[in-house]
Design an enzyme around this catalytic site. Structure first.
Site, PDB file in Angstrom:
ATOM      1  N   LYS A  17     -11.406  50.870  33.134  1.00 27.47           N
ATOM      2  CA  LYS A  17     -10.939  49.476  33.129  1.00 27.47           C
ATOM      3  C   LYS A  17     -11.845  48.603  32.253  1.00 27.47           C
ATOM      4  O   LYS A  17     -11.382  47.860  31.408  1.00 27.47           O
ATOM      5  CB  LYS A  17     -10.918  48.901  34.561  1.00 27.47           C
ATOM      6  CG  LYS A  17     -10.103  49.729  35.550  1.00 27.47           C
ATOM      7  CD  LYS A  17     -10.107  49.130  36.938  1.00 27.47           C
ATOM      8  CE  LYS A  17     -11.465  49.056  37.617  1.00 27.47           C
ATOM      9  NZ  LYS A  17     -12.081  50.371  37.928  1.00 27.47           N
ATOM     10  N   ARG A  92      -9.113  43.469  44.889  1.00 26.16           N
ATOM     11  CA  ARG A  92      -9.297  44.831  45.391  1.00 26.16           C
ATOM     12  C   ARG A  92      -8.796  44.993  46.807  1.00 26.16           C
ATOM     13  O   ARG A  92      -8.972  46.044  47.408  1.00 26.16           O
ATOM     14  CB  ARG A  92     -10.788  45.177  45.419  1.00 26.16           C
ATOM     15  CG  ARG A  92     -11.252  45.651  44.094  1.00 26.16           C
ATOM     16  CD  ARG A  92     -12.653  46.184  44.257  1.00 26.16           C
ATOM     17  NE  ARG A  92     -13.320  45.937  43.031  1.00 26.16           N
ATOM     18  CZ  ARG A  92     -14.037  46.830  42.390  1.00 26.16           C
ATOM     19  NH1 ARG A  92     -14.233  48.014  42.891  1.00 26.16           N
ATOM     20  NH2 ARG A  92     -14.591  46.540  41.254  1.00 26.16           N
ATOM     21  N   ARG A 131     -22.044  57.915  32.617  1.00 21.81           N
ATOM     22  CA  ARG A 131     -21.935  56.540  32.101  1.00 21.81           C
ATOM     23  C   ARG A 131     -23.298  55.924  31.799  1.00 21.81           C
ATOM     24  O   ARG A 131     -24.259  56.079  32.551  1.00 21.81           O
ATOM     25  CB  ARG A 131     -21.211  55.653  33.114  1.00 21.81           C
ATOM     26  CG  ARG A 131     -21.274  54.179  32.720  1.00 21.81           C
ATOM     27  CD  ARG A 131     -20.265  53.323  33.385  1.00 21.81           C
ATOM     28  NE  ARG A 131     -20.373  53.304  34.830  1.00 21.81           N
ATOM     29  CZ  ARG A 131     -19.501  52.705  35.618  1.00 21.81           C
ATOM     30  NH1 ARG A 131     -18.454  52.089  35.086  1.00 21.81           N
ATOM     31  NH2 ARG A 131     -19.652  52.719  36.909  1.00 21.81           N
ATOM     32  N   ARG A 164     -26.236  52.927  36.151  1.00 17.53           N
ATOM     33  CA  ARG A 164     -26.062  51.997  37.272  1.00 17.53           C
ATOM     34  C   ARG A 164     -26.508  52.639  38.591  1.00 17.53           C
ATOM     35  O   ARG A 164     -26.268  53.825  38.816  1.00 17.53           O
ATOM     36  CB  ARG A 164     -24.582  51.580  37.391  1.00 17.53           C
ATOM     37  CG  ARG A 164     -24.267  50.360  36.569  1.00 17.53           C
ATOM     38  CD  ARG A 164     -22.792  50.048  36.466  1.00 17.53           C
ATOM     39  NE  ARG A 164     -22.030  50.114  37.690  1.00 17.53           N
ATOM     40  CZ  ARG A 164     -20.730  49.821  37.783  1.00 17.53           C
ATOM     41  NH1 ARG A 164     -20.085  49.406  36.685  1.00 17.53           N
ATOM     42  NH2 ARG A 164     -20.086  49.916  38.909  1.00 17.53           N
ATOM     43  N   ARG A 175     -17.442  55.005  46.999  1.00 15.54           N
ATOM     44  CA  ARG A 175     -16.610  54.041  46.241  1.00 15.54           C
ATOM     45  C   ARG A 175     -15.183  54.552  46.117  1.00 15.54           C
ATOM     46  O   ARG A 175     -14.227  53.780  46.195  1.00 15.54           O
ATOM     47  CB  ARG A 175     -17.212  53.813  44.852  1.00 15.54           C
ATOM     48  CG  ARG A 175     -18.459  52.948  44.889  1.00 15.54           C
ATOM     49  CD  ARG A 175     -19.266  53.054  43.612  1.00 15.54           C
ATOM     50  NE  ARG A 175     -18.579  52.542  42.455  1.00 15.54           N
ATOM     51  CZ  ARG A 175     -18.921  52.826  41.200  1.00 15.54           C
ATOM     52  NH1 ARG A 175     -19.946  53.637  40.965  1.00 15.54           N
ATOM     53  NH2 ARG A 175     -18.261  52.320  40.200  1.00 15.54           N
TER      54      ARG A 175
HETATM   55  P1  AP5 Z   1     -15.611  52.254  32.697  1.00 13.72           P
HETATM   56  O1  AP5 Z   1     -14.789  51.561  31.684  1.00 13.72           O
HETATM   57  O2  AP5 Z   1     -16.990  51.744  32.960  1.00 13.72           O
HETATM   58  O3  AP5 Z   1     -14.801  52.397  34.082  1.00 13.72           O
HETATM   59  P2  AP5 Z   1     -14.353  51.302  35.113  1.00 13.72           P
HETATM   60  O4  AP5 Z   1     -12.960  51.602  35.516  1.00 13.72           O
HETATM   61  O5  AP5 Z   1     -14.636  49.926  34.597  1.00 13.72           O
HETATM   62  O6  AP5 Z   1     -15.313  51.677  36.324  1.00 13.72           O
HETATM   63  P3  AP5 Z   1     -16.291  50.841  37.231  1.00 13.72           P
HETATM   64  O7  AP5 Z   1     -17.160  51.851  37.922  1.00 13.72           O
HETATM   65  O8  AP5 Z   1     -17.015  49.756  36.483  1.00 13.72           O
HETATM   66  O9  AP5 Z   1     -15.322  50.219  38.232  1.00 13.72           O
HETATM   67  P4  AP5 Z   1     -15.603  49.782  39.613  1.00 13.72           P
HETATM   68  O10 AP5 Z   1     -14.336  49.068  39.852  1.00 13.72           O
HETATM   69  O11 AP5 Z   1     -15.972  50.764  40.618  1.00 13.72           O
HETATM   70  O12 AP5 Z   1     -16.978  48.937  39.498  1.00 13.72           O
HETATM   71  P5  AP5 Z   1     -17.253  47.386  39.386  1.00 13.72           P
HETATM   72  O13 AP5 Z   1     -18.373  47.185  38.481  1.00 13.72           O
HETATM   73  O14 AP5 Z   1     -15.994  46.651  39.169  1.00 13.72           O
HETATM   74  O15 AP5 Z   1     -15.676  53.814  32.271  1.00 13.72           O
HETATM   75  C1  AP5 Z   1     -16.423  54.756  33.022  1.00 13.72           C
HETATM   76  C2  AP5 Z   1     -17.024  55.823  32.069  1.00 13.72           C
HETATM   77  O16 AP5 Z   1     -15.950  56.553  31.459  1.00 13.72           O
HETATM   78  C3  AP5 Z   1     -17.843  55.241  30.920  1.00 13.72           C
HETATM   79  O17 AP5 Z   1     -18.923  56.087  30.678  1.00 13.72           O
HETATM   80  C4  AP5 Z   1     -16.876  55.244  29.715  1.00 13.72           C
HETATM   81  O18 AP5 Z   1     -17.538  55.377  28.476  1.00 13.72           O
HETATM   82  C5  AP5 Z   1     -16.009  56.472  30.030  1.00 13.72           C
HETATM   83  N1  AP5 Z   1     -14.626  56.320  29.571  1.00 13.72           N
HETATM   84  C6  AP5 Z   1     -13.836  55.213  29.679  1.00 13.72           C
HETATM   85  N2  AP5 Z   1     -12.603  55.468  29.182  1.00 13.72           N
HETATM   86  C7  AP5 Z   1     -12.623  56.769  28.763  1.00 13.72           C
HETATM   87  C8  AP5 Z   1     -11.629  57.621  28.159  1.00 13.72           C
HETATM   88  N3  AP5 Z   1     -10.382  57.184  27.905  1.00 13.72           N
HETATM   89  N4  AP5 Z   1     -11.981  58.892  27.863  1.00 13.72           N
HETATM   90  C9  AP5 Z   1     -13.239  59.363  28.131  1.00 13.72           C
HETATM   91  N5  AP5 Z   1     -14.210  58.591  28.696  1.00 13.72           N
HETATM   92  C10 AP5 Z   1     -13.909  57.307  29.016  1.00 13.72           C
HETATM   93  O19 AP5 Z   1     -17.709  47.048  40.901  1.00 13.72           O
HETATM   94  C11 AP5 Z   1     -18.955  47.475  41.411  1.00 13.72           C
HETATM   95  C12 AP5 Z   1     -19.094  47.051  42.864  1.00 13.72           C
HETATM   96  O20 AP5 Z   1     -19.025  45.612  42.961  1.00 13.72           O
HETATM   97  C13 AP5 Z   1     -17.994  47.542  43.803  1.00 13.72           C
HETATM   98  O21 AP5 Z   1     -18.244  48.862  44.261  1.00 13.72           O
HETATM   99  C14 AP5 Z   1     -18.070  46.492  44.912  1.00 13.72           C
HETATM  100  O22 AP5 Z   1     -19.141  46.750  45.776  1.00 13.72           O
HETATM  101  C15 AP5 Z   1     -18.355  45.210  44.151  1.00 13.72           C
HETATM  102  N6  AP5 Z   1     -17.105  44.532  43.787  1.00 13.72           N
HETATM  103  C16 AP5 Z   1     -16.608  44.365  42.528  1.00 13.72           C
HETATM  104  N7  AP5 Z   1     -15.437  43.727  42.563  1.00 13.72           N
HETATM  105  C17 AP5 Z   1     -15.164  43.482  43.866  1.00 13.72           C
HETATM  106  C18 AP5 Z   1     -14.079  42.879  44.546  1.00 13.72           C
HETATM  107  N8  AP5 Z   1     -13.005  42.405  43.868  1.00 13.72           N
HETATM  108  N9  AP5 Z   1     -14.122  42.815  45.888  1.00 13.72           N
HETATM  109  C19 AP5 Z   1     -15.183  43.271  46.593  1.00 13.72           C
HETATM  110  N10 AP5 Z   1     -16.250  43.874  46.005  1.00 13.72           N
HETATM  111  C20 AP5 Z   1     -16.230  43.987  44.656  1.00 13.72           C
END
Ligand code: AP5
Length: 219
Positions: A17, A92, A131, A164, A175
């Site tokens: 994403k 979420r 990552r 991270r 997660r």
């Molecule tokens: P990446 O693009 O980083 O993936 P992502 O979907 O953004 O994954 P995240 O882990 O950031 O999502 P998340 O939703 O768990 O975490 P967030 O920070 O929002 O890609 C991942 C890897 O794959 C990278 O190495 C990339 O290079 C590679 N890649 C990407 N596309 C590729 C492809 N097509 N082919 C090959 N490789 C590829 O949230 C963190 C924490 O914050 C949560 O756990 C929660 O505690 C809190 N939080 C955040 N939002 C909320 C909310 N709305 N409500 C409550 N708590 C929240």
């Protein structure tokens, strides 16, 4: 109703994403609003919100809905989001989605689309384990599939790359479970509203980008 580009990117951790959201947002002239990035920024600045969020993030759980919703509301009221925003990782939970719908309605806006990044669990684990994230600008790389030009250094800003805290195996498992329990029900909720665009996220970064543009085009 004002015609804005308000889009939600929905999918499990590691689906890609964030990788897609920054380029998509830039290309369409709207901000990339990642709740995860906002919490990490708060934590870097040691704010009360950041310190509180850390407890939930470290366990792979969700930060309470009211805290997240207030943070996003304030972000959407900033002037750079007048034409819309790419919401990455928000909402979420169904209660978050209800609050977002009410906030957008008050602003005379509505969601254009909810893009679902669909991918198998096994690939998510590999993606998160490799990552690398930039401490400066938050850009995301992967040791194998998307390495930086110079090891340990961010291509766009020259910042340090790090792993991270929540990308360890145990937290990733938790997660994924949180996603299944709390976030996956949003798919049916948005499906009923005709907002879901399905994307096969198990393809190259460029192929996903092309599919994304096609899915949102004409909506
Ligand atoms: P990446 O693009 O980083 O993936 P992502 O979907 O953004 O994954 P995240 O882990 O950031 O999502 P998340 O939703 O768990 O975490 P967030 O920070 O929002 O890609 C991942 C890897 O794959 C990278 O190495 C990339 O290079 C590679 N890649 C990407 N596309 C590729 C492809 N097509 N082919 C090959 N490789 C590829 O949230 C963190 C924490 O914050 C949560 O756990 C929660 O505690 C809190 N939080 C955040 N939002 C909320 C909310 N709305 N409500 C409550 N708590 C929240």
């Amino acid at each position: 109703m004002t015609q804005t580009l308000d889009v939600v990117f929905l999918g499990p951790p590691g689906a890609g994403k964030g990788t897609q959201a920054s380029g998509f947002a830039e290309c369409h002239g709207v901000p990339h609003v990642s709740t995860g990035d906002l919490f990490r920024e708060h934590l870097k600045n040691e704010t009360p919100v950041g310190l509180m969020a850390k407890e939930f993030m470290d366990r792979g759980g969700l930060v309470p809905d009211d805290v997240v919703c207030q943070m996003v509301r304030e972000r959407l009221e900033e002037s750079d989001a007048d034409r819309g925003a790419v919401l990455d990782g928000f909402p979420r939970t169904v209660p978050q989605a209800e609050v977002l719908a009410g906030d957008l309605e008050r602003m005379e806006r509505a969601l254009r689309a909810v893009v679902h990044f669909s991918i198998q669990d096994q690939l998510l684990v590999e993606r998160l384990a490799g990552r690398l994230t930039c401490r400066g600008c938050g850009a995301v790389f992967h040791r194998k599939s998307n390495p930086p030009r110079v090891e340990g250094i961010c291509d766009p800003c020259g910042g340090d790359l790090y792993t991270r805290d929540d990308d360890g195996e145990e937290t990733v498992r938790s997660r994924l479970q949180t996603y299944r329990d709390a976030t996956a029900p949003l798919l049916g909720w948005y499906e009923k509203q005709g907002l879901i665009c399905e994307i096969d996220a198990d393809r190259s970064i460029d192929a996903v980008r092309t599919a994304l543009e096609k899915a949102v085009e004409g909506r």
